[in-house]
Design a protein around this motif. Structure first.
Motif, PDB file in Angstrom:
ATOM      1  N   GLU A  87      45.142  14.126  50.103  1.00 52.65           N
ATOM      2  CA  GLU A  87      44.607  15.483  50.097  1.00 52.65           C
ATOM      3  C   GLU A  87      44.515  16.009  48.669  1.00 52.65           C
ATOM      4  O   GLU A  87      45.369  15.711  47.822  1.00 52.65           O
ATOM      5  CB  GLU A  87      45.497  16.414  50.923  1.00 52.65           C
ATOM      6  CG  GLU A  87      45.565  16.054  52.393  1.00 52.65           C
ATOM      7  CD  GLU A  87      46.526  16.943  53.156  1.00 52.65           C
ATOM      8  OE1 GLU A  87      46.054  17.771  53.959  1.00 52.65           O
ATOM      9  OE2 GLU A  87      47.742  16.815  52.929  1.00 52.65           O
ATOM     10  N   LYS A  88      43.483  16.785  48.416  1.00 52.15           N
ATOM     11  CA  LYS A  88      43.332  17.439  47.120  1.00 52.15           C
ATOM     12  C   LYS A  88      42.778  18.846  47.364  1.00 52.15           C
ATOM     13  O   LYS A  88      41.734  19.018  47.984  1.00 52.15           O
ATOM     14  CB  LYS A  88      42.393  16.652  46.210  1.00 52.15           C
ATOM     15  CG  LYS A  88      42.288  17.249  44.809  1.00 52.15           C
ATOM     16  CD  LYS A  88      41.344  16.469  43.923  1.00 52.15           C
ATOM     17  CE  LYS A  88      41.268  17.090  42.544  1.00 52.15           C
ATOM     18  NZ  LYS A  88      40.298  16.407  41.661  1.00 52.15           N
ATOM     19  N   LYS A  89      43.515  19.813  46.856  1.00 50.79           N
ATOM     20  CA  LYS A  89      43.108  21.202  47.062  1.00 50.79           C
ATOM     21  C   LYS A  89      42.201  21.666  45.921  1.00 50.79           C
ATOM     22  O   LYS A  89      42.272  21.152  44.812  1.00 50.79           O
ATOM     23  CB  LYS A  89      44.347  22.097  47.156  1.00 50.79           C
ATOM     24  CG  LYS A  89      45.196  21.806  48.382  1.00 50.79           C
ATOM     25  CD  LYS A  89      46.363  22.777  48.489  1.00 50.79           C
ATOM     26  CE  LYS A  89      47.177  22.495  49.747  1.00 50.79           C
ATOM     27  NZ  LYS A  89      48.316  23.430  49.891  1.00 50.79           N
ATOM     28  N   LYS A  90      41.387  22.661  46.233  1.00 53.97           N
ATOM     29  CA  LYS A  90      40.453  23.197  45.240  1.00 53.97           C
ATOM     30  C   LYS A  90      41.210  23.771  44.043  1.00 53.97           C
ATOM     31  O   LYS A  90      42.237  24.442  44.204  1.00 53.97           O
ATOM     32  CB  LYS A  90      39.593  24.295  45.873  1.00 53.97           C
ATOM     33  CG  LYS A  90      38.635  23.806  46.947  1.00 53.97           C
ATOM     34  CD  LYS A  90      37.852  24.962  47.554  1.00 53.97           C
ATOM     35  CE  LYS A  90      36.892  24.478  48.633  1.00 53.97           C
ATOM     36  NZ  LYS A  90      36.159  25.606  49.259  1.00 53.97           N
ATOM     37  N   GLY A  91      40.688  23.504  42.863  1.00 52.40           N
ATOM     38  CA  GLY A  91      41.286  24.045  41.658  1.00 52.40           C
ATOM     39  C   GLY A  91      42.505  23.302  41.175  1.00 52.40           C
ATOM     40  O   GLY A  91      43.113  23.672  40.170  1.00 52.40           O
ATOM     41  N   GLN A  92      42.918  22.237  41.902  1.00 51.67           N
ATOM     42  CA  GLN A  92      44.080  21.465  41.486  1.00 51.67           C
ATOM     43  C   GLN A  92      43.656  20.057  41.073  1.00 51.67           C
ATOM     44  O   GLN A  92      42.665  19.521  41.578  1.00 51.67           O
ATOM     45  CB  GLN A  92      45.111  21.385  42.620  1.00 51.67           C
ATOM     46  CG  GLN A  92      45.712  22.741  42.979  1.00 51.67           C
ATOM     47  CD  GLN A  92      46.810  22.606  44.017  1.00 51.67           C
ATOM     48  OE1 GLN A  92      47.153  21.512  44.455  1.00 51.67           O
ATOM     49  NE2 GLN A  92      47.376  23.745  44.424  1.00 51.67           N
TER      50      GLN A  92
END
Length: 277
Positions: free
Chosen positions: A263-268
């Motif tokens: 998983e990869k969150k926005k802005g990270q």
């Protein structure tokens, strides 16, 4: 006239004498075998003796195999992938494999746990468990291309083994893992694992992010979880409300069937990984 008669009688007697002599000569030759005949008889006798010896050796080998097989009871062999009806060779091969490890078992059970890579020329995996004090699990690998089975001690602790019709070891999980660590320390050379490689056939993951960075971070996660498998492939990539996620499967499946969720969150910039079903 008398002279002619005497000559005729003499000729007849001579012919008869020669005939009798020829008959005796032929009879005599039949009674005395030739050198070729003697060799043929000797060769035949030797073949018969050799055949008898081979039959006796086969009987003795069969007797020893039967004695060896009688020491073990196999349960649920029908669960083994494409096992032929005559499973004698499979059982003997298995016993031959475990003997050098001094596994003191009487019963061998096939677990319901199994894996199949789904490829026509790939591999299928079954798991057997011995009833020794360690409840030693053995991984059976069936090569679909060659049609052959191979065996190897399964080095991982099987969680909830009773769910797979298995038995619980007399050792705790901590003791089991400790034994495995000790065994690793005795290895003459440290095992150098290859780098993580992700196969992304459709290019979905490569489009969404830098796949080389994913491989680097995933390598660290796998090491922390004592996972030695390093080859994976992309199952799916999708957008979420907070970013995107990808599911990766091991080319050689885990015994518990788990895959990797990335998983990869926005802005990270960081990725998070977890083992999921």
């Amino acid at each position: 006239m008398k002279k002619n008669i005497i000559i005729m009688i003499t000729l007849i007697v001579s012919v008869m004498a020669l005939s009798v002599a020829l008959i005796f000569y032929i009879s005599g030759r039949k009674k005395e075998p030739t050198i070729t005949e003697e060799k043929t008889v000797a060769s035949t006798e030797k073949v018969m003796e050799s055949t008898t010896e081979n039959v006796e050796e086969d009987k003795e080998k069969r007797r020893k195999e039967d004695e060896l097989l009688s020491r073990y009871t196999f349960l649920h062999l029908e669960r083994i992938y494409q096992l032929p009806e005559d499973d004698r060779e499979f059982r003997l091969s298995f016993i031959e494999y475990i003997q050098p490890y001094n596994i003191k078992a009487d019963r061998i059970r096939v677990l319901t746990l199994k894996q199949d890579d789904g490829l026509d020329d790939g591999k299928a995996y079954n798991y057997l468990q011995c009833d020794d004090e360690n409840a030693t699990p053995i991984e059976v690998v069936f090569d679909k291309k060659s049609g052959r089975y191979s065996f190897q001690i399964f080095e991982k602790y099987i969680e909830n083994v009773t769910d797979y019709d298995g038995i619980v070891s007399s050792k705790s999980e901590a003791e089991y893992l400790s034994t495995e660590e000790d065994r690793g320390d005795e290895s003459p050379e440290a095992v150098i694992l290859p780098k993580v490689h992700i196969t992304d056939l459709d290019g979905e993951l490569s489009t969404a992010t830098d796949i080389s960075q994913v491989e680097k971070k995933l390598e660290q996660f796998l090491a922390e979880n004592n996972e030695k498998r390093r080859n994976l492939y992309v199952i799916s990539v999708g957008q979420t409300g907070e970013g995107f996620e990808a599911k990766l499967a091991f080319e050689k499946p885990r015994f518990d069937g788990k895959s990797i969720l990335m998983e990869k969150k926005k802005g990270q910039t960081e990725y998070s990984f977890s083992l999921v079903y």
